[in-house]
Write an enzyme that holds these catalytic residues in place. Structure first.
Site, PDB file in Angstrom:
ATOM      1  N   GLU A  24       0.791  -1.357   0.082  1.00  0.00           N
ATOM      2  CA  GLU A  24      -0.085   0.052   0.018  1.00  0.00           C
ATOM      3  C   GLU A  24       0.895   1.417   0.106  1.00  0.00           C
ATOM      4  O   GLU A  24       0.791   2.102   1.058  1.00  0.00           O
ATOM      5  CB  GLU A  24      -0.928  -0.145   1.148  1.00  0.00           C
ATOM      6  CG  GLU A  24      -2.091  -1.273   1.204  1.00  0.00           C
ATOM      7  CD  GLU A  24      -3.004  -1.168   2.446  1.00  0.00           C
ATOM      8  OE1 GLU A  24      -2.868  -0.395   3.264  1.00  0.00           O
ATOM      9  OE2 GLU A  24      -3.832  -2.090   2.302  1.00  0.00           O
TER      10      GLU A  24
ATOM     11  N   GLU B 217      -6.073 -10.866  -1.412  1.00  0.00           N
ATOM     12  CA  GLU B 217      -6.978 -10.649  -0.220  1.00  0.00           C
ATOM     13  C   GLU B 217      -8.450 -10.763  -0.532  1.00  0.00           C
ATOM     14  O   GLU B 217      -9.156  -9.721  -0.301  1.00  0.00           O
ATOM     15  CB  GLU B 217      -6.442  -9.356   0.677  1.00  0.00           C
ATOM     16  CG  GLU B 217      -5.020  -9.106   0.962  1.00  0.00           C
ATOM     17  CD  GLU B 217      -4.556  -8.046   1.749  1.00  0.00           C
ATOM     18  OE1 GLU B 217      -5.532  -7.314   2.279  1.00  0.00           O
ATOM     19  OE2 GLU B 217      -3.461  -7.761   2.048  1.00  0.00           O
TER      20      GLU B 217
HETATM   21  C1  XIL Z   1      -6.388  -6.550   8.182  1.00  0.00           C
HETATM   22  C2  XIL Z   1      -6.574  -7.695   9.136  1.00  0.00           C
HETATM   23  O1  XIL Z   1      -7.261  -8.721   8.607  1.00  0.00           O
HETATM   24  C3  XIL Z   1      -7.131  -7.207  10.687  1.00  0.00           C
HETATM   25  O2  XIL Z   1      -7.434  -8.163  11.417  1.00  0.00           O
HETATM   26  C4  XIL Z   1      -6.467  -6.131  11.219  1.00  0.00           C
HETATM   27  O3  XIL Z   1      -7.010  -5.543  12.479  1.00  0.00           O
HETATM   28  C5  XIL Z   1      -6.246  -4.988  10.230  1.00  0.00           C
HETATM   29  O4  XIL Z   1      -5.621  -5.614   8.838  1.00  0.00           O
HETATM   30  N1  XIL Z   1      -5.014  -5.009   3.769  1.00  0.00           N
HETATM   31  C6  XIL Z   1      -3.956  -5.515   4.034  1.00  0.00           C
HETATM   32  C7  XIL Z   1      -4.436  -6.157   5.307  1.00  0.00           C
HETATM   33  O5  XIL Z   1      -2.821  -5.703   3.571  1.00  0.00           O
HETATM   34  O6  XIL Z   1      -3.175  -6.743   5.985  1.00  0.00           O
HETATM   35  C8  XIL Z   1      -5.372  -6.004   6.324  1.00  0.00           C
HETATM   36  O7  XIL Z   1      -5.560  -6.891   7.369  1.00  0.00           O
HETATM   37  C9  XIL Z   1      -6.506  -5.694   5.514  1.00  0.00           C
HETATM   38  C10 XIL Z   1      -6.386  -4.819   4.195  1.00  0.00           C
END
Ligand code: XIL
Length: 351
Positions: free
Chosen positions: A157, A267
């Site tokens: 990101e 994701e």
């Molecule tokens: C999220 C997790 O799922 C949560 O448990 C945590 O509180 C915050 O992060 N993008 C990403 C992930 O790259 O690491 C994130 O994961 C979701 C958005």
């Protein structure tokens, strides 16, 4: 709906095309039935939190070490998931080495001060800390768990059009604030130096399908590609019903691939705030058309390393917390049954 333990294996169905993964934690694998579901349906796992900087970096040990350039790392949570992956023959993505979130404030500060108001350490020290941290993590993982990790999220990101910075960089990230863009090649160089043969280096971001963000990501990756520092574009894939635009995803995937990048969807979830019949049908259609598109790209020869769901069942999705409303975004219900969307995704593989 049947228990998902009796459904045909998702990852076996997709074996000709790409790995199918899921994000999880130690809490999930401690549940024997969930562990069985994971082993049956997924050929890749990602830590949802346990491999993030704040889970790995240790302040007390860092202070005890007394070296301004070298933070101490604690591998207990990392090793727990790597052991599970190794023992069950499942490949693992490492998520994530560098991020603006879930990174302790003291990592950026002079004298490791745990205070946002403390002065930042000089850039040269910060880059040394970054390189030492990446080297320590990668050497440990590759020495103690050889062959388990196949890909590293090196930077997560870095582009955020909403912040209006030059190149659409995420200028409010402490990495940008304190090192400018220099952390990017520094992180990827350290990762390349310490990667085992065959491991891919990934840049990961959300909304990577949006044209403006996509173009900014591509501009950022070009100089890294010229130095052979990045292998894979990780499109996170946090989508929302009914806005999921499959053709924009396809256009973006082709654009990244045209630079010579491999692809991962890292994701995947589709936010859906009701599980009534109409929403369930819309979710099924969305997953069906999205997976058909991905299968087509794979059949055309685009190299797709994996498609990873962000969670195993709706019960462990991050979305209800993040969106502050109910969400039913995954293929498996909270009570561990295969949704119609699960069967539709299986059907796409078989078509
Ligand atoms: C999220 C997790 O799922 C949560 O448990 C945590 O509180 C915050 O992060 N993008 C990403 C992930 O790259 O690491 C994130 O994961 C979701 C958005």
């Amino acid at each position: 709906m049947n228990s998902v333990l009796h459904s045909p294996s998702l990852c076996e169905a997709y074996e000709p095309y790409f790995r199918i993964g899921a994000a999880l934690s130690s809490r999930l694998i401690a549940d024997p039935e969930l562990a069985e579901i994971i082993c049956r349906h997924f050929s890749s796992i990602t830590a949802d939190n346990q491999m993030k900087p704040d889970s790995v970096l240790n302040l007390d040990a860092t202070l005890a070490q007394g070296d301004p350039r070298h933070a101490a790392v604690d591998f207990a949570r990392v090793d727990a998931l790597l052991s599970f992956a190794r023992d069950h023959g499942i490949a693992m993505r490492y998520h994530t080495l560098v991020w603006h979130n879930q990174t302790p404030v003291w990592f950026f500060k002079e004298n490791w001060e745990n205070d946002w108001n403390a002065p930042a350490a000089p850039k040269e020290i910060l880059l040394a800390r970054l390189e030492n941290y990446i080297r320590d993590v990668m050497r440990h993982v590759n020495a103690c768990f050889p062959g388990v990790v196949y890909t590293w999220d090196v930077v997560n990101e870095a582009i955020e059009p909403g912040q209006g910075g030059p190149g659409l960089f995420r200028t409010r990230s402490p990495w940008f604030a304190f090192t400018g863009q220099d952390f990017l090649p520094a992180a990827f160089r350290a990762a390349r130096e310490n990667a085992a043969p065959g491991q891919t280096l990934c840049y990961n971001d959300y909304n990577a399908f949006e044209p403006v963000k996509r173009n900014a990501i591509m501009d950022m990756l070009k100089p890294l590609l010229a130095e052979n520092l990045v292998d894979t574009m990780g499109m996170q894939g946090h989508y929302v019903l009914p806005d999921l635009n499959v053709s924009a995803c396809e256009t973006a995937a082709r654009a990244y691939a045209s630079l010579g990048l491999k692809l991962q969807v890292t994701e995947l979830d589709i936010h859906c705030n009701s599980n009534d019949e109409a929403h369930a049908a819309a979710l099924t259609d969305a997953y069906r058309s999205w997976f058909s598109m991905m299968k087509k790209l794979s059949q055309e020869g685009l190299e797709i390393e994996a498609v990873t769901f962000w969670g195993v069942t709706d019960a462990d999705s991050w979305l209800p917390g993040f969106r502050r409303e109910p969400s039913y975004p995954l293929l498996i219900t909270a009570d561990r049954r295969a949704k119609p969307a699960f069967d539709a995704v299986l059907d796409v593989a078989k078509e």
